[in-house]
Design a protein around this motif. Structure first.
Motif, mmCIF file in Angstrom:
data_model
loop_
_atom_site.group_PDB
_atom_site.id
_atom_site.type_symbol
_atom_site.label_atom_id
_atom_site.label_comp_id
_atom_site.label_asym_id
_atom_site.label_seq_id
_atom_site.Cartn_x
_atom_site.Cartn_y
_atom_site.Cartn_z
ATOM 1 N N SER A 1 -2.180 -8.831 -1.461
ATOM 2 C CA SER A 1 -2.139 -8.497 -0.036
ATOM 3 C C SER A 1 -3.532 -8.500 0.582
ATOM 4 O O SER A 1 -3.688 -8.814 1.762
ATOM 5 C CB SER A 1 -1.459 -7.148 0.185
ATOM 6 O OG SER A 1 -2.274 -6.087 -0.243
ATOM 7 N N LEU A 2 -4.548 -8.182 -0.188
ATOM 8 C CA LEU A 2 -5.921 -8.182 0.323
ATOM 9 C C LEU A 2 -6.390 -9.586 0.697
ATOM 10 O O LEU A 2 -7.251 -9.749 1.560
ATOM 11 C CB LEU A 2 -6.874 -7.555 -0.696
ATOM 12 C CG LEU A 2 -6.650 -6.065 -0.958
ATOM 13 C CD1 LEU A 2 -7.556 -5.587 -2.082
ATOM 14 C CD2 LEU A 2 -6.839 -5.239 0.298
ATOM 15 N N LYS A 3 -5.801 -10.610 0.072
ATOM 16 C CA LYS A 3 -6.169 -12.002 0.382
ATOM 17 C C LYS A 3 -5.820 -12.391 1.808
ATOM 18 O O LYS A 3 -6.421 -13.307 2.362
ATOM 19 C CB LYS A 3 -5.466 -12.974 -0.577
ATOM 20 C CG LYS A 3 -5.998 -12.969 -1.968
ATOM 21 C CD LYS A 3 -5.265 -14.027 -2.772
ATOM 22 C CE LYS A 3 -6.078 -14.427 -3.972
ATOM 23 N NZ LYS A 3 -5.655 -15.693 -4.529
ATOM 24 N N LYS B 1 -0.269 -3.297 -8.865
ATOM 25 C CA LYS B 1 -1.698 -3.620 -8.771
ATOM 26 C C LYS B 1 -1.894 -5.063 -8.292
ATOM 27 O O LYS B 1 -2.706 -5.336 -7.411
ATOM 28 C CB LYS B 1 -2.356 -3.411 -10.134
ATOM 29 C CG LYS B 1 -3.840 -3.698 -10.152
ATOM 30 C CD LYS B 1 -4.421 -3.417 -11.540
ATOM 31 C CE LYS B 1 -5.873 -3.789 -11.594
ATOM 32 N NZ LYS B 1 -6.115 -5.086 -12.199
ATOM 33 N N GLN C 1 0.795 -1.216 0.000
ATOM 34 C CA GLN C 1 0.000 0.000 0.000
ATOM 35 C C GLN C 1 0.836 1.279 0.000
ATOM 36 O O GLN C 1 0.376 2.317 -0.435
ATOM 37 C CB GLN C 1 -0.969 0.017 1.195
ATOM 38 C CG GLN C 1 -2.122 -0.954 1.070
ATOM 39 C CD GLN C 1 -1.746 -2.417 1.307
ATOM 40 O OE1 GLN C 1 -0.645 -2.740 1.730
ATOM 41 N NE2 GLN C 1 -2.674 -3.312 1.013
ATOM 42 N N SER D 1 -5.143 -9.912 4.376
ATOM 43 C CA SER D 1 -5.247 -8.787 5.308
ATOM 44 C C SER D 1 -5.953 -9.254 6.585
ATOM 45 O O SER D 1 -6.883 -10.034 6.549
ATOM 46 C CB SER D 1 -5.979 -7.609 4.672
ATOM 47 O OG SER D 1 -7.306 -7.951 4.393
ATOM 48 N N ILE E 1 -0.983 -5.395 -4.545
ATOM 49 C CA ILE E 1 -2.047 -4.926 -3.649
ATOM 50 C C ILE E 1 -3.184 -5.934 -3.614
ATOM 51 O O ILE E 1 -3.704 -6.267 -2.545
ATOM 52 C CB ILE E 1 -2.528 -3.524 -4.073
ATOM 53 C CG1 ILE E 1 -1.428 -2.502 -3.788
ATOM 54 C CG2 ILE E 1 -3.818 -3.149 -3.349
ATOM 55 C CD1 ILE E 1 -1.668 -1.126 -4.373
ATOM 56 N N GLU E 2 -3.567 -6.472 -4.781
ATOM 57 C CA GLU E 2 -4.632 -7.487 -4.832
ATOM 58 C C GLU E 2 -4.260 -8.707 -3.994
ATOM 59 O O GLU E 2 -5.072 -9.237 -3.237
ATOM 60 C CB GLU E 2 -4.892 -7.900 -6.282
ATOM 61 C CG GLU E 2 -5.996 -8.928 -6.436
ATOM 62 C CD GLU E 2 -6.184 -9.371 -7.871
ATOM 63 O OE1 GLU E 2 -6.772 -10.452 -8.066
ATOM 64 O OE2 GLU E 2 -5.754 -8.665 -8.802
ATOM 65 N N LYS F 1 1.074 -10.053 7.403
ATOM 66 C CA LYS F 1 1.694 -8.878 6.800
ATOM 67 C C LYS F 1 2.097 -9.271 5.383
ATOM 68 O O LYS F 1 2.563 -10.384 5.147
ATOM 69 C CB LYS F 1 2.937 -8.497 7.611
ATOM 70 C CG LYS F 1 3.755 -7.384 7.015
ATOM 71 C CD LYS F 1 4.983 -7.120 7.877
ATOM 72 C CE LYS F 1 5.834 -6.026 7.276
ATOM 73 N NZ LYS F 1 6.986 -5.724 8.141
ATOM 74 N N SER F 2 1.927 -8.367 4.440
ATOM 75 C CA SER F 2 2.317 -8.638 3.057
ATOM 76 C C SER F 2 3.479 -7.767 2.631
ATOM 77 O O SER F 2 3.541 -6.583 2.972
ATOM 78 C CB SER F 2 1.145 -8.369 2.102
ATOM 79 O OG SER F 2 0.156 -9.354 2.208
ATOM 80 N N TRP G 1 4.965 -11.920 -1.450
ATOM 81 C CA TRP G 1 4.325 -12.172 -2.740
ATOM 82 C C TRP G 1 5.325 -11.919 -3.859
ATOM 83 O O TRP G 1 5.982 -10.885 -3.877
ATOM 84 C CB TRP G 1 3.118 -11.253 -2.923
ATOM 85 C CG TRP G 1 2.029 -11.480 -1.929
ATOM 86 C CD1 TRP G 1 1.784 -10.756 -0.804
ATOM 87 C CD2 TRP G 1 1.040 -12.509 -1.962
ATOM 88 N NE1 TRP G 1 0.700 -11.273 -0.130
ATOM 89 C CE2 TRP G 1 0.226 -12.345 -0.825
ATOM 90 C CE3 TRP G 1 0.757 -13.551 -2.848
ATOM 91 C CZ2 TRP G 1 -0.849 -13.173 -0.542
ATOM 92 C CZ3 TRP G 1 -0.311 -14.381 -2.575
ATOM 93 C CH2 TRP G 1 -1.104 -14.204 -1.443
#
Length: 134
Positions: A79-81, A73, A20, A83, A76-77, A87-88, A67
């Protein structure tokens, strides 16, 4: 932790971006009380392992997912998996291969006391995840 540049990470650490913010952190495979999972966004075995880890996780250890997504993009996608669970950080497959000799996902790194552990591949058949046993 103060922000670092890509040039400030010394082997065996590698530079990884916070999805982010784009800030760079130095990351090492083995860190006390932390599970490091090397994963990819479009990797079914990775998704299954992360789901199982979330379901069975030991609260004694923090989880960081590295990752292998160079595209911001996608990073971020991905990392949402995880959250709220992990921590990503993001890096590239080439960077991880060059610095750590790693070319397969998922891979998990953790410490048992002073012993460095590494588990490659999916653990569907195992009754207990190895890092939850101790």
């Amino acid at each position: 932790m103060a922000p670092v540049s890509l040039a400030q990470c010394f082997p065996p650490s590698i530079a990884a971006r916070v999805p982010q913010t784009g800030q760079v952190e130095c990351i090492h495979q083995w860190k006390a009380d932390t599970l490091l999972v090397v994963s990819e966004l479009n990797c079914e075995p990775c998704s299954r392992l992360l789901y199982r880890m979330k379901k069975e996780r030991s609260r004694k250890r923090a989880v960081t997912v590295l990752w292998l997504e160079p595209n911001e993009k996608n990073c971020i996608e991905a990392s949402l998996k995880v959250s709220g669970f992990a921590k990503s950080l993001c890096s590239t497959a080439q960077n991880v291969k060059e610095e750590w000799g790693l070319n397969s996902t998922p891979t998990v790194f953790w410490l048992e006391g002073q012993i460095q552990r590494e588990q490659k591949g999916l653990l569907d058949a195992q009754e207990s995840l190895p890092w939850n046993i101790h």
